[in-house]
Write a protein that holds these residues in place. Sequence first.
Motif, PDB file in Angstrom:
ATOM      1  N   LYS B  17       0.833  -1.209   0.000  1.00 23.31           N
ATOM      2  CA  LYS B  17       0.000   0.000   0.000  1.00 23.31           C
ATOM      3  C   LYS B  17       0.862   1.251   0.000  1.00 23.31           C
ATOM      4  CE  LYS B  17      -2.631  -2.195   3.186  1.00 23.31           C
ATOM      5  NZ  LYS B  17      -2.609  -3.520   2.769  1.00 23.31           N
ATOM      6  N   LEU B 227       3.274  14.474   1.884  1.00 21.34           N
ATOM      7  CA  LEU B 227       3.464  13.149   2.475  1.00 21.34           C
ATOM      8  C   LEU B 227       4.795  13.137   3.194  1.00 21.34           C
ATOM      9  CD1 LEU B 227       2.442  10.922  -0.561  1.00 21.34           C
ATOM     10  CD2 LEU B 227       1.018  11.777   1.301  1.00 21.34           C
ATOM     11  N   LEU B 228       4.793  12.619   4.393  1.00 24.59           N
ATOM     12  CA  LEU B 228       6.014  12.620   5.177  1.00 24.59           C
ATOM     13  C   LEU B 228       6.291  11.217   5.691  1.00 24.59           C
ATOM     14  CD1 LEU B 228       4.831  15.619   7.336  1.00 24.59           C
ATOM     15  CD2 LEU B 228       6.433  15.793   5.448  1.00 24.59           C
ATOM     16  N   PRO B 230       7.012   8.530   8.575  1.00 28.67           N
ATOM     17  CA  PRO B 230       6.641   8.488   9.992  1.00 28.67           C
ATOM     18  C   PRO B 230       7.885   8.706  10.839  1.00 28.67           C
ATOM     19  CG  PRO B 230       6.611   6.289   9.041  1.00 28.67           C
ATOM     20  CD  PRO B 230       6.878   7.230   7.918  1.00 28.67           C
ATOM     21  N   PRO B 231       7.693   9.135  12.090  1.00 27.52           N
ATOM     22  CA  PRO B 231       8.848   9.303  12.959  1.00 27.52           C
ATOM     23  C   PRO B 231       9.623   7.989  13.057  1.00 27.52           C
ATOM     24  CG  PRO B 231       6.757   9.719  14.124  1.00 27.52           C
ATOM     25  CD  PRO B 231       6.411   9.362  12.737  1.00 27.52           C
ATOM     26  N   ARG B 233      11.393   4.756  14.297  1.00 27.64           N
ATOM     27  CA  ARG B 233      11.141   3.877  15.439  1.00 27.64           C
ATOM     28  C   ARG B 233      12.477   3.452  16.011  1.00 27.64           C
ATOM     29  NH1 ARG B 233       8.038  -1.171  14.937  1.00 27.64           N
ATOM     30  NH2 ARG B 233       8.715  -1.639  12.829  1.00 27.64           N
ATOM     31  N   ASP B 235      14.921   0.453  17.645  1.00 20.06           N
ATOM     32  CA  ASP B 235      15.241  -0.862  17.083  1.00 20.06           C
ATOM     33  C   ASP B 235      14.029  -1.767  17.192  1.00 20.06           C
ATOM     34  OD1 ASP B 235      17.719  -0.082  16.555  1.00 20.06           O
ATOM     35  OD2 ASP B 235      18.657  -0.991  18.334  1.00 20.06           O
ATOM     36  N   SER B 236      13.697  -2.413  16.108  1.00 21.67           N
ATOM     37  CA  SER B 236      12.650  -3.416  16.227  1.00 21.67           C
ATOM     38  C   SER B 236      13.051  -4.634  15.407  1.00 21.67           C
ATOM     39  CB  SER B 236      11.306  -2.863  15.762  1.00 21.67           C
ATOM     40  OG  SER B 236      11.368  -2.591  14.392  1.00 21.67           O
ATOM     41  N   LEU B 237      12.483  -5.734  15.805  1.00 26.52           N
ATOM     42  CA  LEU B 237      12.917  -7.018  15.279  1.00 26.52           C
ATOM     43  C   LEU B 237      11.691  -7.780  14.811  1.00 26.52           C
ATOM     44  CD1 LEU B 237      15.712  -8.504  15.439  1.00 26.52           C
ATOM     45  CD2 LEU B 237      14.851  -9.619  17.507  1.00 26.52           C
ATOM     46  N   LYS B 238      11.797  -8.422  13.658  1.00 26.62           N
ATOM     47  CA  LYS B 238      10.673  -9.245  13.208  1.00 26.62           C
ATOM     48  C   LYS B 238      11.224 -10.615  12.820  1.00 26.62           C
ATOM     49  CE  LYS B 238       6.790  -8.939   9.979  1.00 26.62           C
ATOM     50  NZ  LYS B 238       6.268  -8.101   8.897  1.00 26.62           N
ATOM     51  N   ILE B 239      10.661 -11.644  13.401  1.00 27.91           N
ATOM     52  CA  ILE B 239      11.146 -12.987  13.091  1.00 27.91           C
ATOM     53  C   ILE B 239      10.001 -13.864  12.607  1.00 27.91           C
ATOM     54  CG2 ILE B 239      13.027 -12.902  14.791  1.00 27.91           C
ATOM     55  CD1 ILE B 239      11.248 -14.614  16.638  1.00 27.91           C
ATOM     56  N   ILE B 249      11.670 -15.523  21.862  1.00 36.41           N
ATOM     57  CA  ILE B 249      10.960 -14.511  22.655  1.00 36.41           C
ATOM     58  C   ILE B 249      11.554 -14.456  24.064  1.00 36.41           C
ATOM     59  CG2 ILE B 249       8.722 -13.803  23.625  1.00 36.41           C
ATOM     60  CD1 ILE B 249       7.378 -15.213  21.228  1.00 36.41           C
ATOM     61  N   PHE B 252      14.782 -12.648  24.006  1.00 39.28           N
ATOM     62  CA  PHE B 252      14.525 -11.212  23.832  1.00 39.28           C
ATOM     63  C   PHE B 252      14.107 -10.582  25.162  1.00 39.28           C
ATOM     64  CE2 PHE B 252      11.361  -7.857  23.191  1.00 39.28           C
ATOM     65  CZ  PHE B 252      11.964  -7.015  22.269  1.00 39.28           C
ATOM     66  N   LEU B 253      13.197 -11.252  25.869  1.00 34.35           N
ATOM     67  CA  LEU B 253      12.709 -10.711  27.141  1.00 34.35           C
ATOM     68  C   LEU B 253      13.822 -10.706  28.193  1.00 34.35           C
ATOM     69  CD1 LEU B 253       9.159 -12.356  27.384  1.00 34.35           C
ATOM     70  CD2 LEU B 253       9.759 -10.072  26.554  1.00 34.35           C
ATOM     71  N   ARG B 256      16.213  -7.881  27.821  1.00 38.32           N
ATOM     72  CA  ARG B 256      15.678  -6.602  28.300  1.00 38.32           C
ATOM     73  C   ARG B 256      15.290  -6.649  29.775  1.00 38.32           C
ATOM     74  NH1 ARG B 256      15.719  -7.104  23.497  1.00 38.32           N
ATOM     75  NH2 ARG B 256      15.840  -5.439  21.964  1.00 38.32           N
TER      76      ARG B 256
END
Lengths: 321, 259
Positions: B17, B227-228, B230-231, B233, B235-239, B249, B252-253, B256
């Motif tokens: 999209k 159009l801008l 987005p701010p 983000r 670090d993010s991780l997708k597995i 998981i 990861f937990l 942190r």
Amino acid sequence: MSILVFLEHHGADLQKGSLGALTKAASLGDPDVAGVVVGHSVRSVAPQAGKFGASRVFVADDPSLGPALPQPRVDVLERLIRQRGFDTVLFAASVLAADVAAGLAARLGAGLNWDLTDLVRQEGRLVGTRPALGDSVYVDVGWKSEPRLALIRSGSFEAAATGGQAELEDLDFELQEFSQAATMVDQAHEESEGPSIEDADVIVAGGRGLGKPESFALVEELARALGGAVGATRAVVDAGWYPYAAQVGQTGKTVSPKLYIGCGISGAIQHKVGMQSSSVIVAINKDPNAPIFEYADLGVVGDLHEIVPKLTQLVRARKAR
Amino acid sequence: MKIAVCVKYVPEANAPKRIDPETKRLDRSVDGALNPFDVHAVEEALRIKETSGDGEVVLVSLGTERTLEALRRALAMGADRSVLVADDAAAGSDLVATSRVLSRALEREQPDLVLFGQQASDSDGAVLWAAVADLLHMPLVSQAAELALTDGRARAKRQTEFGYDVIEAPLPAVIAVSDAINEPRYPSLKGIMGAKRKPQETVSLTDLGLDGEDAGEAGSLTEVYALLDPPARGDSLKIEDTGDAAEQIVEFLADRRLL
Ligand SMILES: Cc1cc2nc3c(=O)[nH]c(=O)nc-3n(C[C@H](O)[C@H](O)[C@H](O)COP(=O)(O)OP(=O)(O)OC[C@H]3O[C@@H](n4cnc5c(N)ncnc54)[C@H](O)[C@@H]3O)c2cc1C
Ligand SMILES: Nc1ncnc2c1ncn2[C@@H]1O[C@H](COP(=O)(O)O)[C@@H](O)[C@H]1O
């Protein structure tokens, strides 16, 4: 600029979101920000708006306006705006306010921008920020004519009390026949009992991806293992799978735990506004394109029925160590 | 009992999209489907028709010609016919312009009940029904999670910020249903075969007594400036789960200090 803010009330209180919109309006440079309160026995509620930047509050107070239904409010606002010529009208998003704003847009032939997270004055014109496509793109939007109608996303503006006073002014109004056709026949406003999920450090939330109400046991067990509380989406609450007290989102609770684990939740905007300030967000969803992955710190693409029971076991084993 | 259901053709859930930087409109050239939220409204209409034993379910949509194929899926579910307003001059219609066009198309049908879905998945507005109800001078109930019709009245239960409301309205009325109201059926093979013979009408703005000034960008009162991105983000991780997601998981937990 002359701004009018729709002030929604519940019982004896003006809503936080409305007061946030008022605070924002007062910061846009209009010396004379007005509010409008519509309902029954609301005269005593209206003065609160002064503290948040309203110099004048219009009050429509009548038993016929008691139920929180949108169409009579469109009648009241139409007349007020036609008489006073406000050029901008702000609404803080709610089930009621959205219907009032859109009905008013049609009535006045006015432009409505929704889901705004910011509003600024830029070179003399008003510009709104609207996150679109699951917040993957930010759009600067505007209006081609007056009045400009704006619906503000829940939680966008903090209400800041500055301590002023508002002058009250009673409004005349006349209701259209069709506006009075819908009637409120029952209301169940649940006061939640027991510890609220708003205070939990860990929330494990379930959505329609659980497939059936019984599967909430998976979520409950993981929550127990983590020492956390259980959350739910509106889709499963409305379907009767889980109590309303556990609902997170626009019409439910706003939570900000240290850890939020969403299981089988798509991550619609109305859900997001209730949990986006969680410190760490983990999402388990089998659809790699689910919107929740746009804002999860850890996104796991997979079947929750496989992953969640294993995760519960591992957490238990670790805690037992 | 005649039930009109307003349905929108939207980019498919899995289609990439984007907003076209030139036109500043959503790129609608990707594969599309009926807005999933509207399928619940179609299902509800079919159930009402089935319970009452007679009636007609008419789909009403503003969109491009490509909408026709998506409408066929709802016809395959059991809807009786469709009315599509397709007109180049209607492209880029905002809320007010869209409500003007749809209310004209609905006026032609004189329905006893007008159903909407919960929100369009491409716009997330959840507002259009209120504008249409105002133009049609009909009572409105939105977010209905339960709906019952008796003696010419609709009774709906819905959730708000404060709990539950039960609202009644005499017909004709406009009702927008929540996605929790039902579980939509899948079209049967017979339904799919039969859908090909169901009437699908396509009309222009002129057919509705409207002109180019009423709809599209000309008839819209809102506009898009820019159009801008987005701010950013953190670090993010997708597995993807290949059997050890639970372990990952936990890791990861633990990293942190959440475990
Ligand atoms: C005015 C208004 C107010 C609203 N207020 C709220 C609110 O307060 N809170 C709220 O939550 N919603 C609210 N909503 C509704 C919201 O828009 C969404 O409809 C709702 O959040 C969707 O719930 P869901 O994620 O459970 O269901 P769905 O959107 O149906 O998502 C289910 C997800 O589960 C995934 N899934 C399916 N099977 C599996 C599996 N086996 N393993 C893993 N994943 C799977 C699917 O891929 C899908 O992404 C509101 C809407 C409106 C219009
Ligand atoms: N172009 C359209 N044609 C027909 N119905 C629409 C159209 N756009 C939106 N709708 C209906 O209005 C509802 C709310 O849309 P929105 O307010 O854009 O989120 C949808 O669920 C549909 O029922």
